[in-house]
Design an enzyme around this catalytic site. Sequence first.
Site, PDB file in Angstrom:
ATOM      1  N   GLU A 100       0.887  -1.172   0.000  1.00 45.92           N
ATOM      2  CA  GLU A 100       0.000   0.000   0.000  1.00 45.92           C
ATOM      3  C   GLU A 100       0.914   1.208   0.000  1.00 45.92           C
ATOM      4  OE1 GLU A 100      -1.335   3.168   0.885  1.00 45.92           O
ATOM      5  OE2 GLU A 100      -1.824   2.473   2.899  1.00 45.92           O
TER       6      GLU A 100
ATOM      7  N   CYS B  31      -2.007   8.636   3.357  1.00 50.37           N
ATOM      8  CA  CYS B  31      -1.706   8.115   2.027  1.00 50.37           C
ATOM      9  C   CYS B  31      -2.805   8.442   1.026  1.00 50.37           C
ATOM     10  CB  CYS B  31      -1.481   6.616   2.082  1.00 50.37           C
ATOM     11  SG  CYS B  31      -2.861   5.679   2.792  1.00 50.37           S
TER      12      CYS B  31
END
Length: 472
Positions: free
Chosen positions: A214, A248
């Site tokens: 990720e 993120c």
Amino acid sequence: MDTQVQQDLLSILQGMKNAQLAAGPASLELRRDRLQRSVRLIQENHQALADAISADFAHRSQYQTLLVDMVTTIKGLQHAAEHVGEWMRPQVVEAGGPGMQARIEQQALGVVGVISPWNFPINLAFGPLAGVFAAGNTAMLKPSELTPRTSDLLAELVGQYFAPHELVVVQGDADIGRAFSALPFDHLVFTGSTAVGKHVMRAAAENLVPVTLELGGKSPVVIDEDADLETAIARTLTIKAFNAGQICLSPDYLLITPAHLPGLVNAAQRFVASSYRSFQDNPDYTAIISPQHFARLQGLLEDARAKGATIISLAAAGEADADPHSRKMAPHLVLDATDDMAIMQEEIFGPLLPVMSIPGFDAALQYINAHPRPLAAYYFGHQQDKQQRFSLQTTSGALVINDVMTHAAIDSLPFGGVGASGMGAYHGLHGFKRFSHAKAVVVQSEDGASNLRLRAPHQDGLAAIKAFFQTA
């Protein structure tokens, strides 16, 4: 790399693998128990964890910590505990012939390594662990060295709630991280930057360890001509200011049509004024994680200004735009951003929002598709045909229409990237499947017909095959 450290970590991993083999497959009751213990760990120690996180940040909004690191994480663990029984059921599928049986069984992989980041140190550790435990695995966790108080407390608590063969916390700096990523896990999960993700994947490849990465990237926001500017800016800046943009999934740049450009700054100023009376002394606003990250963000602004950008601080009148002592930095708009600016070339991970004017919808699609695929894309516009085109003609880990980051808290949706923003997805059922092996199981019929057709001599069978091609 210290060979003794590597050997010590390998010894821990091998011990966990041996314990898992000796115990046999984890029962439904054990899987639920591990998930429920994870919930209790967070629930019973939420304030101590929140205090540790805030100390690591120099100041972290308690509301943001309790919401994302605690409540959202607990709900994800509870969702897995509630549904794991149905997820575990074998899936009966069509068999190859009369009297045969065929099914798919989801089998635990073994021991999973999890490298979690600093920005949401509980959520991004126990988020993957929800799927790991539901699938019947055990795990080794390497939390970030940038949140040492949180990592210390987490290691202590894990030792209280879990046996060493179930969950182990490994602490240390980047060297320990490198040694950790080189271990022969049965699966490895990494959350962090694209640059580090490449090293992790390279190290895992030596042992053919499958990875879930990720990685973030530059998530775009497109405000189309028919969007309501005030709403779009409010929803975008809500997330850009949340955790001071250290997410993120945070919006990394804004593409806006010329019709909306004149009202952009005023809309941003109105929203910020309604949400934050100030930044420096505001308990709702989070500091930048470290002096190095603070300096990097300041450098991005200086580079953009030197290359022609107009910098608009959204700090309150008379308040400092940024303070290196508090490490708090107000949100900034970076107008007239261009691709040669560093702020448009790397993930920002801070409260800075570059703005580019684009002629229209098609130009936005072209720009996004000319750059690496983002973890998420955000489109504001009400025409359904454009929403559909945006979905079909851009590729991103997720797409949110008329909002930002909403998908991350929906456990029934996969969470993950694509291309440069990562590979693999977890959350809910998707995490269970990510950390399971889908094993094909076949029970042959009594007469063994499908086996008999492979035996020699083949003359009779050859005639049947030739007849097949004539009638197909």
